[in-house]
Design a protein around this motif. Structure first.
Motif, mmCIF file in Angstrom:
data_model
loop_
_atom_site.group_PDB
_atom_site.id
_atom_site.type_symbol
_atom_site.label_atom_id
_atom_site.label_comp_id
_atom_site.label_asym_id
_atom_site.label_seq_id
_atom_site.Cartn_x
_atom_site.Cartn_y
_atom_site.Cartn_z
ATOM 1 N N SER A 162 28.331 6.220 -30.505
ATOM 2 C CA SER A 162 29.364 6.158 -31.547
ATOM 3 C C SER A 162 29.777 7.575 -31.920
ATOM 4 O O SER A 162 28.969 8.509 -31.879
ATOM 5 C CB SER A 162 28.808 5.440 -32.782
ATOM 6 O OG SER A 162 29.723 5.582 -33.846
ATOM 7 N N GLY B 90 32.703 9.889 -28.063
ATOM 8 C CA GLY B 90 34.130 10.089 -28.258
ATOM 9 C C GLY B 90 34.651 8.947 -29.095
ATOM 10 O O GLY B 90 33.876 8.108 -29.563
ATOM 11 N N PHE B 91 35.954 8.902 -29.258
ATOM 12 C CA PHE B 91 36.554 7.921 -30.168
ATOM 13 C C PHE B 91 36.914 6.639 -29.423
ATOM 14 O O PHE B 91 37.124 6.644 -28.215
ATOM 15 C CB PHE B 91 37.759 8.552 -30.861
ATOM 16 C CG PHE B 91 37.334 9.721 -31.709
ATOM 17 C CD1 PHE B 91 36.901 9.524 -33.012
ATOM 18 C CD2 PHE B 91 37.280 11.009 -31.172
ATOM 19 C CE1 PHE B 91 36.454 10.581 -33.790
ATOM 20 C CE2 PHE B 91 36.837 12.079 -31.940
ATOM 21 C CZ PHE B 91 36.421 11.866 -33.245
ATOM 22 N N GLY C 259 36.519 4.969 -25.678
ATOM 23 C CA GLY C 259 36.042 3.576 -25.571
ATOM 24 C C GLY C 259 36.994 2.735 -24.744
ATOM 25 O O GLY C 259 36.558 1.928 -23.909
ATOM 26 N N HIS C 260 38.284 2.945 -24.939
ATOM 27 C CA HIS C 260 39.289 2.181 -24.187
ATOM 28 C C HIS C 260 39.189 2.525 -22.699
ATOM 29 O O HIS C 260 39.165 1.630 -21.841
ATOM 30 C CB HIS C 260 40.686 2.499 -24.729
ATOM 31 C CG HIS C 260 41.770 1.751 -24.036
ATOM 32 N ND1 HIS C 260 42.153 0.490 -24.410
ATOM 33 C CD2 HIS C 260 42.537 2.071 -22.957
ATOM 34 C CE1 HIS C 260 43.107 0.068 -23.604
ATOM 35 N NE2 HIS C 260 43.358 1.008 -22.720
ATOM 36 N N PHE D 68 28.385 -4.547 -25.412
ATOM 37 C CA PHE D 68 28.958 -3.970 -26.626
ATOM 38 C C PHE D 68 28.165 -4.366 -27.857
ATOM 39 O O PHE D 68 27.807 -5.535 -28.029
ATOM 40 C CB PHE D 68 30.413 -4.460 -26.784
ATOM 41 C CG PHE D 68 31.026 -4.075 -28.109
ATOM 42 C CD1 PHE D 68 31.454 -2.772 -28.340
ATOM 43 C CD2 PHE D 68 31.153 -5.003 -29.141
ATOM 44 C CE1 PHE D 68 32.005 -2.401 -29.566
ATOM 45 C CE2 PHE D 68 31.707 -4.648 -30.371
ATOM 46 C CZ PHE D 68 32.138 -3.335 -30.586
ATOM 47 N N GLY E 26 28.809 -3.800 -32.067
ATOM 48 C CA GLY E 26 29.708 -3.242 -33.080
ATOM 49 C C GLY E 26 30.291 -4.355 -33.921
ATOM 50 O O GLY E 26 29.704 -5.440 -34.037
ATOM 51 N N ILE F 86 37.619 -5.143 -27.159
ATOM 52 C CA ILE F 86 36.781 -5.050 -25.950
ATOM 53 C C ILE F 86 37.101 -6.219 -25.013
ATOM 54 O O ILE F 86 37.254 -6.044 -23.807
ATOM 55 C CB ILE F 86 35.275 -5.081 -26.335
ATOM 56 C CG1 ILE F 86 34.924 -3.935 -27.276
ATOM 57 C CG2 ILE F 86 34.374 -5.133 -25.102
ATOM 58 C CD1 ILE F 86 34.870 -2.573 -26.690
ATOM 59 N N LEU G 109 24.268 -14.504 -37.365
ATOM 60 C CA LEU G 109 23.325 -13.637 -36.654
ATOM 61 C C LEU G 109 21.883 -13.978 -37.028
ATOM 62 O O LEU G 109 21.119 -14.458 -36.213
ATOM 63 C CB LEU G 109 23.652 -12.168 -36.958
ATOM 64 C CG LEU G 109 22.874 -11.134 -36.145
ATOM 65 C CD1 LEU G 109 23.022 -11.365 -34.655
ATOM 66 C CD2 LEU G 109 23.330 -9.717 -36.479
HETATM 67 P P1 NAD Z 1 32.701 -0.486 -34.630
HETATM 68 O O1 NAD Z 1 33.011 -1.801 -34.053
HETATM 69 O O2 NAD Z 1 33.722 0.202 -35.477
HETATM 70 O O3 NAD Z 1 32.354 0.574 -33.461
HETATM 71 C C1 NAD Z 1 31.397 0.297 -32.476
HETATM 72 C C2 NAD Z 1 31.668 1.134 -31.241
HETATM 73 O O4 NAD Z 1 32.892 0.709 -30.643
HETATM 74 C C3 NAD Z 1 31.831 2.635 -31.521
HETATM 75 O O5 NAD Z 1 31.173 3.365 -30.516
HETATM 76 C C4 NAD Z 1 33.338 2.822 -31.424
HETATM 77 O O6 NAD Z 1 33.732 4.137 -31.049
HETATM 78 C C5 NAD Z 1 33.698 1.831 -30.330
HETATM 79 N N1 NAD Z 1 35.111 1.438 -30.313
HETATM 80 C C6 NAD Z 1 35.976 1.369 -31.353
HETATM 81 N N2 NAD Z 1 37.201 0.959 -30.919
HETATM 82 C C7 NAD Z 1 37.094 0.748 -29.580
HETATM 83 C C8 NAD Z 1 38.010 0.312 -28.567
HETATM 84 N N3 NAD Z 1 39.277 0.019 -28.844
HETATM 85 N N4 NAD Z 1 37.552 0.205 -27.297
HETATM 86 C C9 NAD Z 1 36.276 0.497 -27.005
HETATM 87 N N5 NAD Z 1 35.370 0.932 -27.914
HETATM 88 C C10 NAD Z 1 35.761 1.054 -29.187
HETATM 89 O O7 NAD Z 1 31.338 -0.678 -35.396
HETATM 90 P P2 NAD Z 1 30.644 0.323 -36.405
HETATM 91 O O8 NAD Z 1 31.467 0.362 -37.636
HETATM 92 O O9 NAD Z 1 30.298 1.599 -35.701
HETATM 93 O O10 NAD Z 1 29.257 -0.457 -36.665
HETATM 94 C C11 NAD Z 1 29.107 -1.449 -37.594
HETATM 95 C C12 NAD Z 1 29.212 -2.831 -36.993
HETATM 96 O O11 NAD Z 1 28.288 -3.003 -35.929
HETATM 97 C C13 NAD Z 1 28.851 -3.903 -38.006
HETATM 98 O O12 NAD Z 1 29.733 -4.991 -37.917
HETATM 99 C C14 NAD Z 1 27.449 -4.306 -37.588
HETATM 100 O O13 NAD Z 1 27.047 -5.577 -38.030
HETATM 101 C C15 NAD Z 1 27.560 -4.225 -36.107
HETATM 102 N N6 NAD Z 1 26.220 -4.179 -35.491
HETATM 103 C C16 NAD Z 1 25.766 -5.269 -34.784
HETATM 104 C C17 NAD Z 1 24.486 -5.246 -34.229
HETATM 105 C C18 NAD Z 1 23.932 -6.422 -33.457
HETATM 106 O O14 NAD Z 1 23.021 -6.227 -32.662
HETATM 107 N N7 NAD Z 1 24.422 -7.635 -33.628
HETATM 108 C C19 NAD Z 1 23.680 -4.124 -34.399
HETATM 109 C C20 NAD Z 1 24.174 -3.048 -35.122
HETATM 110 C C21 NAD Z 1 25.454 -3.086 -35.660
#
Ligand code: NAD
Length: 490
Positions: free
Chosen positions: A176, A205-206, A211-212, A225, A227, A235, A410
């Motif tokens: 991240s 990176g962003f 990520g894209h 993934f 997030g 994604i 979850l």
């Molecule tokens: P986020 O979804 O904003 O980001 C997660 C990752 O996705 C980052 O590395 C980000 O750079 C990347 N990303 C963002 N836009 C993207 C795109 N268009 N294409 C590809 N990659 C992209 O999440 P966050 O705010 O960093 O983390 C919090 C979230 O993660 C919460 O919803 C939390 O519940 C979830 N989470 C889930 C688990 C699990 O195992 N279920 C564990 C930890 C966190």
């Protein structure tokens, strides 16, 4: 002095053409410079992973040899846990007590998948044709793209890197952009463990560019993934480009159900751990407390007392119990949702403010609100912060309806001494995890993942490794007789 971090691509450490500042959430000050991967950097990493996938140095290793490399990595993680923990605490604000113990345990995840490597088996199929031998080979699925959020990056990448390498895949991990320091530093251990160049690549990176580029890359065969659900939708759309298999570990709004027969002292500690550990920035945070009316008053009084006694402060101090939120944006979001919840009728029992005397750090008090209905924003939305929303119930049926009244699924917790009720609830709760008389327990041996908006697929446990493989069906004709009619299917 600013610390500088670099990418790990194709077995070497490299700078990116651009960098960005990383802020220490406890002080609000810039403490490190991070590389920001461009689409070209991502392409270099994926191509390196693709070359490594078919290289003799990696592809010709036996499964046991891959396991030995993973055992070596596990030992290195354990030996370097303190240093990695300090970096994670500096970059994310998570308290050192938690980062140290969690990273020590990350070593166990690598150990588990080291042991799994030579237990991935194919199959012999008793095919319905007399002159054929048929067997299934399990092969690595290919280049994996791993994407992790800011919290617990070493842990969340271990459940991707471990099974990927056990299965013989290669991987590009995107840390991240928030708190990437520990994962970028961990690359040194991959190098020391002796994995061939390109097998593991770590960059940051962003989302919109790095990520894209990673998730749409044509050479990526699987995306793992973790997030938020909104990013997950991107994604999945991205994976339409390369048709990569995709697993999603997403957010939660996990309910904790407490019945009248529970022990107030013990259950209050579990609830506090469930919502205030990691300052609530945990996907399994038990953010909805559903309490039976007979125990409600005693339990809430105890929770308020314990929440007020939590030591907030410098996360690097071993006595601190709650650190800051990871970003100012995250704190602002929590404040906004809390304000909307209070305006919608939620009652503040404790907390709700930035604590005094904490300088420019992104601190927020442990907060408990009582809510009469499920449409109050703090009940409906994942806050990813230290806010516990409490609702009351009279009957088991009401408790189940409240618990399942969410699109997330979850985790869940049940506190009761009634064994038959506990069993009934394990069947009826719609969540990937049900903890009974405990909360927030994890193990490499146990699968982890959600229902509905909380995700797709499971990480951890043996079966997760199969997601990093695909089967190949091999048919061997055993007859020496000439092949007969070419126009009849055999
Ligand atoms: P986020 O979804 O904003 O980001 C997660 C990752 O996705 C980052 O590395 C980000 O750079 C990347 N990303 C963002 N836009 C993207 C795109 N268009 N294409 C590809 N990659 C992209 O999440 P966050 O705010 O960093 O983390 C919090 C979230 O993660 C919460 O919803 C939390 O519940 C979830 N989470 C889930 C688990 C699990 O195992 N279920 C564990 C930890 C966190």
């Amino acid at each position: 002095m600013l610390q500088t971090f670099r990418h790990y691509i194709d077995g070497g450490f490299s700078d990116a053409s651009q960098t960005f500042d990383s802020i220490n959430p406890a002080t609000g000050e810039v403490w490190a410079s991070m590389p920001a991967a461009s689409a070209a950097d991502v392409d270099r990493a994926v191509r390196a992973a693709d070359r490594a996938l078919f290289s003799p140095e990696w592809a010709n290793l036996t499964a046991s040899q891959r396991g030995k490399l993973l055992y070596r990595l596990a030992d290195l993680v354990a030996a370097n846990a303190q240093e990695l923990a300090e970096l994670e605490t500096a970059d994310t604000g998570k308290i050192i007590r938690e980062t140290r113990s969690q990273i020590g345990y990350v070593a166990e995840y690598y150990r588990y998948y080291a042991g799994v490597a030579d237990k991935i088996q194919g199959a012999y199929l008793p095919v319905d044709k007399p002159d054929m031998e048929v067997f299934l080979r399990r092969e690595p699925v290919g280049v994996v793209a791993g994407i992790v959020p800011w919290n617990s990056q070493l842990f969340l990448s271990a459940v991707k890197i471990g099974p990927a390498l056990a299965a013989g895949c290669t991987i590009v991990i995107k840390a991240s952009e928030e708190g990437p320091a520990p994962l970028l530093a961990f690359a040194r251990l991959i190098h020391e463990a002796g994995f061939p160049a390109g097998v593991v690549n770590i960059l940051t990176g962003f989302g919109a560019d790095c990520g894209h580029a990673l998730t749409t890359h044509p050479l990526v065969a699987k995306i793992a993934f973790t997030g938020g659900p909104e990013t997950a939708r991107h994604i999945v759309r991205n994976s339409a480009e390369n048709l990569a298999a995709t697993s999603l570990e997403l957010g939660g709004k996990s309910p904790v159900l407490v019945f009248d027969d529970a022990d107030v002292d013990s259950v209050s500690n579990a609830i506090i751990a469930g919502i205030f550990a990691a300052t609530g920035q945990s996907c399994v945070a038990g953010s909805r407390l559903l309490v039976q009316r007979g125990i409600r008053e005693r339990l809430l009084a105890k929770l308020v007392e314990k929440a007020r006694a939590i030591k907030i402060g410098d996360p690097q101090n071993v006595d601190t119990e709650m650190g800051p939120l990871a970003t100012a944006r995250q704190r602002d979001h929590i404040e906004a949702v809390l304000a909307a919840s209070l305006a919608a009728g939620a009652k503040l029992l404790t907390g709700g403010h930035r604590p005094e005397g904490m300088g420019n750090g992104f601190f927020f008090e442990p907060t408990i609100v009582e809510c009469a209905t499920s449409d109050i924003p703090s009940v409906a939305q994942e806050l990813f912060g230290p806010v516990l929303s409490v609702m009351s119930f009279d009957t088991e049926e009401q408790a189940i309806a409240l618990a399942n009244g969410t699109r997330y699924g979850l985790a869940s917790g049940v506190f009761t001494r009634d064994l038959t009720r506990a069993h009934r609830l394990t069947r009826r709760l719609r969540a990937g995890i049900v903890w009974v008389n405990t909360y927030r327990a994890v193990s490499p041996i146990v699968p982890f993942g959600g229902y509905q908006l909380s995700g797709l697929g499971r990480e951890g446990g043996f079966d997760a490794v199969l997601d990093y493989t695909r089967t190949k069906s091999v048919w061997i004709r055993t007859s020496d007789d000439p092949i007969a009619d070419p126009f009849v299917m055999r």
